[in-house]
Design an enzyme around this catalytic site. Structure first.
Site, short mmCIF file in Angstrom:
data_model
loop_
_atom_site.label_atom_id
_atom_site.label_comp_id
_atom_site.label_asym_id
_atom_site.label_seq_id
_atom_site.Cartn_x
_atom_site.Cartn_y
_atom_site.Cartn_z
N LYS A 11 0.86 -1.15 0.01
CA LYS A 11 -0.34 0.14 0.00
C LYS A 11 0.87 1.68 -0.26
O LYS A 11 2.63 1.39 0.37
CB LYS A 11 -0.74 0.00 1.23
CG LYS A 11 -0.42 -0.04 2.60
CD LYS A 11 0.09 1.18 2.90
CE LYS A 11 0.86 1.63 4.64
NZ LYS A 11 1.68 2.58 4.84
N ALA A 98 9.74 -0.18 4.66
CA ALA A 98 9.75 0.40 3.90
C ALA A 98 8.75 1.41 3.99
O ALA A 98 8.75 2.46 3.35
CB ALA A 98 9.77 0.06 2.89
N GLY A 99 7.69 0.91 5.03
CA GLY A 99 6.24 1.67 4.80
C GLY A 99 5.28 1.70 3.88
O GLY A 99 4.71 2.24 3.82
N LEU A 100 4.75 0.32 3.37
CA LEU A 100 4.80 -0.32 2.28
C LEU A 100 3.66 -1.95 2.42
O LEU A 100 3.09 -1.69 2.06
CB LEU A 100 6.07 -0.72 0.72
CG LEU A 100 6.88 -0.09 0.79
CD1 LEU A 100 6.91 -0.19 -0.63
CD2 LEU A 100 5.72 1.16 -0.12
N GLY A 102 3.90 -4.22 4.21
CA GLY A 102 4.55 -5.71 3.66
C GLY A 102 3.94 -7.04 4.63
O GLY A 102 3.45 -8.13 3.78
N SER A 104 2.20 -6.63 7.13
CA SER A 104 0.73 -6.87 7.45
C SER A 104 -0.25 -7.44 6.51
O SER A 104 -1.49 -7.41 6.86
CB SER A 104 0.60 -4.92 7.10
OG SER A 104 0.82 -4.47 8.53
N SER A 105 0.05 -6.72 5.15
CA SER A 105 -0.05 -7.28 3.96
C SER A 105 0.35 -8.60 3.78
O SER A 105 -1.21 -10.25 3.44
CB SER A 105 0.51 -6.47 2.93
OG SER A 105 0.10 -7.93 1.44
N ASP A 137 -2.61 -1.81 10.67
CA ASP A 137 -2.57 -1.71 8.72
C ASP A 137 -3.38 -3.36 7.90
O ASP A 137 -3.37 -3.34 6.54
CB ASP A 137 -0.78 -1.81 7.92
CG ASP A 137 -0.29 -0.14 8.32
OD1 ASP A 137 -1.73 0.38 8.30
OD2 ASP A 137 0.27 -0.24 7.87
P1 ATP Z 1 5.80 -0.95 10.19
O1 ATP Z 1 5.84 -0.25 9.75
O2 ATP Z 1 5.15 -2.03 10.85
O3 ATP Z 1 7.33 -1.00 10.56
P2 ATP Z 1 6.51 -1.72 6.76
O4 ATP Z 1 5.66 -1.52 6.30
O5 ATP Z 1 7.29 -0.48 7.63
O6 ATP Z 1 5.99 -2.37 8.51
P3 ATP Z 1 7.25 -4.01 6.84
O7 ATP Z 1 7.81 -4.91 6.24
O8 ATP Z 1 5.97 -4.95 7.39
O9 ATP Z 1 7.55 -3.06 7.39
O10 ATP Z 1 8.09 -4.86 8.84
C1 ATP Z 1 7.85 -4.69 9.63
C2 ATP Z 1 8.98 -5.95 10.29
O11 ATP Z 1 7.97 -6.84 10.59
C3 ATP Z 1 10.29 -6.16 10.17
O12 ATP Z 1 11.49 -5.98 11.35
C4 ATP Z 1 9.84 -7.75 9.67
O13 ATP Z 1 11.34 -8.49 9.98
C5 ATP Z 1 9.37 -8.31 10.71
N1 ATP Z 1 8.05 -9.19 9.91
C6 ATP Z 1 7.23 -9.91 10.14
N2 ATP Z 1 6.12 -10.38 9.77
C7 ATP Z 1 6.62 -10.28 8.69
C8 ATP Z 1 6.76 -10.80 7.21
N3 ATP Z 1 5.42 -11.73 6.49
N4 ATP Z 1 7.34 -9.26 5.92
C9 ATP Z 1 8.22 -9.06 5.78
N5 ATP Z 1 8.34 -8.58 7.44
C10 ATP Z 1 7.66 -9.04 8.76
#
Ligand code: ATP
Length: 285
Positions: A11, A98-100, A102, A104-105, A137
């Site tokens: 997202k 990265a804020g995308l 991944g 949560s998706s 998210d």
């Molecule tokens: P947030 O804003 O919550 O930090 P994000 O979208 O920036 O999320 P994500 O890719 O969701 O980043 O990853 C955040 C953290 O969640 C990472 O430290 C990663 O190790 C952990 N994590 C747990 N499960 C997953 C997954 N299925 N895919 C990616 N990262 C995951």
């Protein structure tokens, strides 16, 4: 043995306003989510072990209880007394932290996938309630919607009737950023602004891309840049590419620009690849 393969999209937040801090420590937000076609692929195969086994091609993704996929599995197993297990394979294309969103998706995709292969027949509202327990998210990805307004922690979702299909160029710097550190660094005194989500929504509904691009907004930008001032260079470099609108997505550090066509996005990708390793083009999904 039941098996299933699902896409797990990323997202972007086109608008993110922090309203206030709640007694539970989270913040109330007002945000516009856009689902984009940068996707992980998640494969499910049920097994009789009663356990979950996760495989992933990305070295930074945890394979145990810290993975949100694992948490989604555990939650469903516990809540509904499931004795079956599952093998899950994640092909990771969405950059991590990265804020995308991944992770949560992937969690939302797991709720949807297990609901299907285990034949639970859970309605969306129940999945959303479970998803919100896993992360703010997660609920957005449980709706079949390209666009949604998120309120509360971002977990109260209202799908939006917006037909716009946008193109994006997304730069993901190497620096990882976690939502907790970004919200901790947030100074709420600096977020009392007059940005109005409805003006951007109107432009998106009308398909006025240039106007929408000028209205992109993220209250977390100040704390993202406070944590890592160097990220301003990335934003400026994108702005210098004649991109009508540039913003950080969610808690960053991914920076994206709205562009008018796939050709323009591809052209910029080539240019920006000279400076950054992770540059993606993506459209509304
Ligand atoms: P947030 O804003 O919550 O930090 P994000 O979208 O920036 O999320 P994500 O890719 O969701 O980043 O990853 C955040 C953290 O969640 C990472 O430290 C990663 O190790 C952990 N994590 C747990 N499960 C997953 C997954 N299925 N895919 C990616 N990262 C995951």
């Amino acid at each position: 043995m039941q098996s299933l393969t699902l896409k797990s999209p990323a997202k972007l937040n086109l608008f993110l306003k922090v309203l206030n801090k709640r007694p539970d420590g989270y913040h109330n937000l007002e945000t516009i989510f856009e689902r984009i076609d940068l996707c992980d692929v998640v494969g499910f195969r049920s097994n009789r072990s009663g356990r979950i086994r996760i495989a992933c091609d990305h070295p930074e993704v945890p394979l145990g209880p810290k993975n949100l996929v694992y948490k989604a599995f555990q939650l469903l197993q516990k809540e509904f007394g499931i004795r079956e297990g599952v093998d899950i394979k994640i092909a990771k294309r969405i950059p991590v932290a990265a804020g995308l969103a991944g992770g949560s998706s992937n969690a939302a995709t797991t709720l949807l996938g297990l609901n299907q292969i285990w034949g639970l027949g859970l309605p969306r509202q129940k999945l959303v309630e479970l998803g919100a327990r896993l992360g703010s998210d997660v609920p957005f990805f449980l709706y079949d919607a390209s666009w949604a307004l998120g309120t509360g922690r971002g977990d109260q979702i209202k799908p939006l009737d917006i037909r716009a299909k946008l193109w994006h160029i997304i730069v993901v710097p190497r620096r990882k950023m976690y939502s907790r550190e970004v919200f901790t660094a947030l100074n709420l005194e600096l977020t009392k602004n007059k940005h109005d989500v409805n003006i951007l929504l109107r432009s998106l509904r009308k398909g006025s891309l240039e106007k929408a691009a000028r209205l992109l907004f993220n209250d977390l930008e100040t704390s993202i840049l406070g944590i890592c001032p160097k990220l301003l260079t990335v934003k400026k470099r994108l702005q210098a590419c004649d991109v009508p609108g540039v913003a950080f997505s969610g808690s960053g550090p991914a920076v994206y620009g709205l562009v008018t066509s796939q050709e323009k996005a591809r052209h910029l990708q080539k240019n920006l690849n000279r400076f950054y390793k992770q540059v993606f083009t993506a459209a509304t999904l």
